[in-house]
Design an enzyme around this catalytic site. Structure first.
Site, PDB file in Angstrom:
ATOM      1  N   ASN A 166      -1.914   2.293   5.627  1.00 22.32           N
ATOM      2  CA  ASN A 166      -0.952   1.301   5.140  1.00 22.32           C
ATOM      3  C   ASN A 166      -0.514   0.504   6.364  1.00 22.32           C
ATOM      4  OD1 ASN A 166       1.264  -0.042   4.164  1.00 22.32           O
ATOM      5  ND2 ASN A 166       2.471   1.779   3.686  1.00 22.32           N
ATOM      6  N   GLY A 167      -0.607  -0.816   6.325  1.00 26.56           N
ATOM      7  CA  GLY A 167      -0.198  -1.638   7.462  1.00 26.56           C
ATOM      8  C   GLY A 167      -1.273  -2.662   7.795  1.00 26.56           C
ATOM      9  N   GLU A 183      18.412 -17.357  -7.416  1.00 31.36           N
ATOM     10  CA  GLU A 183      17.988 -16.018  -7.812  1.00 31.36           C
ATOM     11  C   GLU A 183      17.419 -16.036  -9.235  1.00 31.36           C
ATOM     12  OE1 GLU A 183      17.178 -13.416  -6.552  1.00 31.36           O
ATOM     13  OE2 GLU A 183      17.329 -11.883  -8.077  1.00 31.36           O
ATOM     14  N   HIS A 219      18.203 -36.516  -6.289  1.00 28.70           N
ATOM     15  CA  HIS A 219      17.601 -37.035  -5.054  1.00 28.70           C
ATOM     16  C   HIS A 219      16.096 -36.767  -5.003  1.00 28.70           C
ATOM     17  CE1 HIS A 219      21.480 -38.168  -3.495  1.00 28.70           C
ATOM     18  NE2 HIS A 219      21.938 -36.991  -3.865  1.00 28.70           N
ATOM     19  N   LYS A 278      13.636 -14.851 -10.243  1.00 32.92           N
ATOM     20  CA  LYS A 278      13.361 -13.821 -11.258  1.00 32.92           C
ATOM     21  C   LYS A 278      12.357 -14.341 -12.274  1.00 32.92           C
ATOM     22  CE  LYS A 278      14.320 -11.016  -9.873  1.00 32.92           C
ATOM     23  NZ  LYS A 278      15.008 -10.727  -8.667  1.00 32.92           N
ATOM     24  N   TRP A 309      -2.768  -2.874  -1.603  1.00 32.35           N
ATOM     25  CA  TRP A 309      -2.350  -4.245  -1.894  1.00 32.35           C
ATOM     26  C   TRP A 309      -3.096  -5.089  -0.866  1.00 32.35           C
ATOM     27  CZ3 TRP A 309       0.454  -8.271   0.452  1.00 32.35           C
ATOM     28  CH2 TRP A 309       0.958  -9.237  -0.419  1.00 32.35           C
ATOM     29  N   ARG A 340       5.219   0.004  -6.097  1.00 34.67           N
ATOM     30  CA  ARG A 340       5.205  -0.762  -4.847  1.00 34.67           C
ATOM     31  C   ARG A 340       4.276  -1.974  -4.931  1.00 34.67           C
ATOM     32  NH1 ARG A 340       6.747   2.799  -0.477  1.00 34.67           N
ATOM     33  NH2 ARG A 340       5.333   1.813   0.981  1.00 34.67           N
ATOM     34  N   LYS A 360       6.521  -4.215  -4.119  1.00 37.48           N
ATOM     35  CA  LYS A 360       7.948  -3.893  -4.087  1.00 37.48           C
ATOM     36  C   LYS A 360       8.455  -3.797  -2.653  1.00 37.48           C
ATOM     37  CE  LYS A 360      11.843  -2.593  -5.941  1.00 37.48           C
ATOM     38  NZ  LYS A 360      12.608  -3.685  -6.559  1.00 37.48           N
ATOM     39  N   CYS A 369       0.832  -1.193   0.000  1.00 36.78           N
ATOM     40  CA  CYS A 369       0.000   0.000   0.000  1.00 36.78           C
ATOM     41  C   CYS A 369       0.873   1.252   0.000  1.00 36.78           C
ATOM     42  CB  CYS A 369      -0.866   0.042   1.241  1.00 36.78           C
ATOM     43  SG  CYS A 369      -1.818  -1.446   1.475  1.00 36.78           S
ATOM     44  N   GLU A 400       8.747 -14.862 -10.814  1.00 41.85           N
ATOM     45  CA  GLU A 400       7.979 -13.691 -10.396  1.00 41.85           C
ATOM     46  C   GLU A 400       7.481 -12.845 -11.559  1.00 41.85           C
ATOM     47  OE1 GLU A 400      11.916 -11.365  -8.729  1.00 41.85           O
ATOM     48  OE2 GLU A 400      10.011 -10.832  -7.883  1.00 41.85           O
TER      49      GLU A 400
HETATM   50  C1  F6R Z   1      12.424 -10.186  -5.895  1.00 39.42           C
HETATM   51  C2  F6R Z   1      12.247  -9.176  -4.884  1.00 39.42           C
HETATM   52  C3  F6R Z   1      11.872  -9.616  -3.519  1.00 39.42           C
HETATM   53  C4  F6R Z   1      12.635  -8.775  -2.488  1.00 39.42           C
HETATM   54  C5  F6R Z   1      12.129  -9.106  -1.067  1.00 39.42           C
HETATM   55  C6  F6R Z   1      12.919  -8.338  -0.019  1.00 39.42           C
HETATM   56  O1  F6R Z   1      12.773  -9.622  -7.114  1.00 39.42           O
HETATM   57  O2  F6R Z   1      12.386  -8.008  -5.146  1.00 39.42           O
HETATM   58  O3  F6R Z   1      12.099 -10.963  -3.329  1.00 39.42           O
HETATM   59  O4  F6R Z   1      13.995  -9.050  -2.598  1.00 39.42           O
HETATM   60  O5  F6R Z   1      10.778  -8.759  -0.970  1.00 39.42           O
HETATM   61  O6  F6R Z   1      12.810  -6.964  -0.210  1.00 39.42           O
HETATM   62  P1  F6R Z   1      13.875  -5.978   0.383  1.00 39.42           P
HETATM   63  O7  F6R Z   1      15.179  -6.241  -0.267  1.00 39.42           O
HETATM   64  O8  F6R Z   1      13.348  -4.607   0.080  1.00 39.42           O
HETATM   65  O9  F6R Z   1      13.935  -6.255   1.863  1.00 39.42           O
END
Ligand code: F6R
Length: 599
Positions: free
Chosen positions: A99-100, A476, A499, A480, A73, A27, A594, A2, A483
């Protein structure tokens, strides 16, 4: 997650609020709304989906010089119009954005609001109904707001309007981020300075359990107990070009392309008199620690796994890496002198923050590695190392990951050198080589697009394997891909596939292998033979000097410990192109946020 904006001043608020919400789109959100207030009352507009939908719903003929806005969100209640913010009290007198998460909302509802018919399924509505409840008992708005805040358990950033007072926005925060922006004839509120950079670059940080009365000509901050707080504004070190896409089709592609520059900027930020360095007090904290506990989530957790290799190999300090949401509630047996390292692009991740709060209660020191100066995790830790990556807008993290890996490498290297340990390479020079290697890969992105189009266009799943540090990057790469393209993807240790997971390999299943580590390259190639024998479609990414005839990509060679900076680049690009091919919303993938400010 949010996002909140608010404006009170001399000009019409609608466009400022809408533009502000557009800057918060990154976000993640699934509905949005604004409320504007003039002498005639408060007008609320809200819509499911993008801000563009909200724009269409706003009545242009309503003029008002004060208002609040919100991107939601969904947490409590599905994303629909009645659950979208702003929410209003039963009589319509009070209007609120939040927000929260309010943990005790149900109890509060049962205790105080039995006779109120709720219009939404949200925890937020309880807050605004409580304010009205206490105002109906005779309290002033300020008193009713404070009384309500004193009952809330959980996280909140709040903006409240009272239609009987068109000259005030009531603001409060606990755990969720919120800033006040100041101007000559107006003041604003925002979850992120980016939203209000359109009108000011002067911002005041708010701390937990503060209540703020925002008027066009004044901002008054108090603690919940009434103590006055004086806090000077700071200048946001951002300019509009940092947060615009320019000629790029997506922020993600822009941010991928920025990565060589990010590494060079980090090297320059951490160089003093031609030597890489970090603050003496951080070095001292590292030297005193008998074990490091790295705490992070998602991509930052994957950077933490690379960081473990760096600290153990270059500084000879044992490291544990933990997923933040697990650690707080399942704390392992700690060593005698732990040092906690929080890695977070946003510096606002609630899962990490709950660990930081516990760690501070236990009296341990904490270092935060973050991209956002002044963020909650930075303010509340003892030390901060900044990533210098510039704002990362695309939901999928790219340049922040590379920046995290580079800053972790510098930290471990400087600590190792200061202990007199034998590190047989010059990290500063090697980071320069890595930046150039990234540039070379980026310059050939069309070749990577061809691979993505060829192997990921229709597949329903994909696997990424590697050994050692390549295994960290495999995870990673898989994150990527899933997501942003919604392809089911997993990262595995090369030796672990057989395994169990190998049962999932079918005719044509894409399996990406990273082969950048001399000691393990043959083993991972052996693992690839095992999956190819079962029908997999192999994509081997190797390094110059270790390549074999059938490798799909051969990356420029870099110092072996720094390969994560380079091997991740084709994986980022592959995900980007797979998402494009599948017509996915690259910068704003479904269901994701985000800045994840709820636990
Ligand atoms: C993936 C991504 C998320 C963040 C995670 C932690 O691309 O962006 O997995 O890495 O939500 O966020 P931060 O780094 O802001 O604590």
């Amino acid at each position: 997650m949010c996002g909140i904006v608010g404006y009170i001043g001399q000009v019409d608020a609608k466009e400022i609020l809408l533009k502000g919400l557009e800057k918060l789109e990154y976000r993640g959100y699934d509905s949005a709304g604004i409320a504007v207030m003039n002498e005639a009352g408060v007008h609320v507009f809200k819509e499911v989906g993008r801000i563009a939908n909200l724009r269409g719903a706003v009545d242009e003929s309503v003029e008002a010089t004060a208002g609040i806005g919100h991107t939601r969100w969904a947490t409590h209640g599905v994303p629909n119009q009645s659950n979208a913010h702003p929410h209003q009290s039963a009589s319509g007198r009070f209007t609120l954005v939040h927000n929260g998460v309010i943990e005790n909302y149900h109890l509060l509802q049962q205790e105080y609001l039995q006779n109120v018919t709720m219009k939404s399924d949200t925890d937020t509505e309880v807050i605004v109904q409580l304010v009205e409840h206490f105002a109906n008992e005779g309290l002033s708005t300020d008193e009713a707001f404070r009384k309500t805040l004193s009952l809330l358990h959980g996280s909140y950033a709040l903006g409240l309007l009272d239609e009987q007072d068109a000259e005030t926005i009531y603001v409060a925060k606990n755990k969720s981020p919120l800033l006040v922006g100041v101007g000559d004839t107006f003041n604003v509120i925002a979850s992120d300075a980016m939203a209000m950079l359109q009108v000011t670059d002067q911002f005041v940080e708010l701390h937990d359990e503060e209540v703020v009365i925002v008027k066009a000509a004044s901002v008054s901050i108090e603690k919940l107990d009434g103590t006055k707080v004086e806090r000077a504004p700071y200048t946001a070190q951002l300019d509009m070009s940092d947060i615009e896409k320019g000629t790029y089709p997506h922020y993600m592609l822009k941010e991928i392309d920025e990565q060589p520059g990010v590494i060079r900027k980090i090297v320059s930020a951490y160089t003093v008199e031609d030597e890489l360095t970090i603050d003496a007090d951080i070095k001292a904290a590292l030297s005193e620690a008998d074990r490091l506990y790295i705490i992070a989530a998602g991509t930052s957790y994957h950077a933490g796994l690379v960081g473990k290799q760096y600290f153990e190999k270059m500084a000879k300090i044992p490291v544990e890496v933990h997923i933040a949401s697990e650690f707080g509630y399942n704390m392992p047996l700690l060593s005698e002198k732990p040092l906690f390292i929080f890695i977070s692009q946003s510096g606002e991740t609630a899962d990490s923050r709950q660990v930081l709060v516990k760690v501070k209660e236990l009296g341990y020191k904490a270092l935060t590695i973050t991209n956002v100066q002044g963020s909650t995790l930075s303010r509340e830790a003892d030390y901060t190392l900044l990533l210098h990556a510039g704002p990362e807008i695309a939901v999928a993290s790219t340049k922040a990951y590379v920046a995290q890996v580079a800053v972790l490498a510098i930290t471990a290297y400087v600590e190792g050198k200061s202990k007199g340990l034998d590190i047989d390479f010059d990290l500063k020079a090697e980071l320069g080589v890595a930046a150039n290697a990234i540039q070379t890969i980026i310059d050939k992105k069309e070749e990577i697009q061809q691979v993505a189009d060829a192997v990921l266009a229709t597949t329903r799943n994909a696997f990424f394997i590697g050994r050692g540090i390549d295994y960290c990057v495999s995870m990673e790469g898989a994150l990527k891909l899933k997501e942003i393209s919604y392809i089911q993807a997993e990262g595995f240790a090369g030796g672990e596939l057989k395994h169990g997971t190998i049962a999932l390999i079918e005719e044509g299943t894409p399996v990406f292998a990273l082969a950048s580590q001399k000691a393990m390259s043959l083993n991972v190639r052996g693992n690839m033979k095992e999956v190819v024998a079962r029908g997999a479609n192999p994509i081997i990414i190797s390094m110059e000097g270790m390549e074999e005839a059938d490798d799909s990509m051969v990356l420029p060679a870099v110092q072996e410990l720094l390969t994560p900076l380079v091997t991740v680049i084709p994986l980022q690009l592959i995900s980007y192109y797979a998402a494009l091919y599948r017509d996915c919303d690259v910068d704003k993938p479904r269901n994701l946020a985000k800045s994840v400010t709820v636990e």
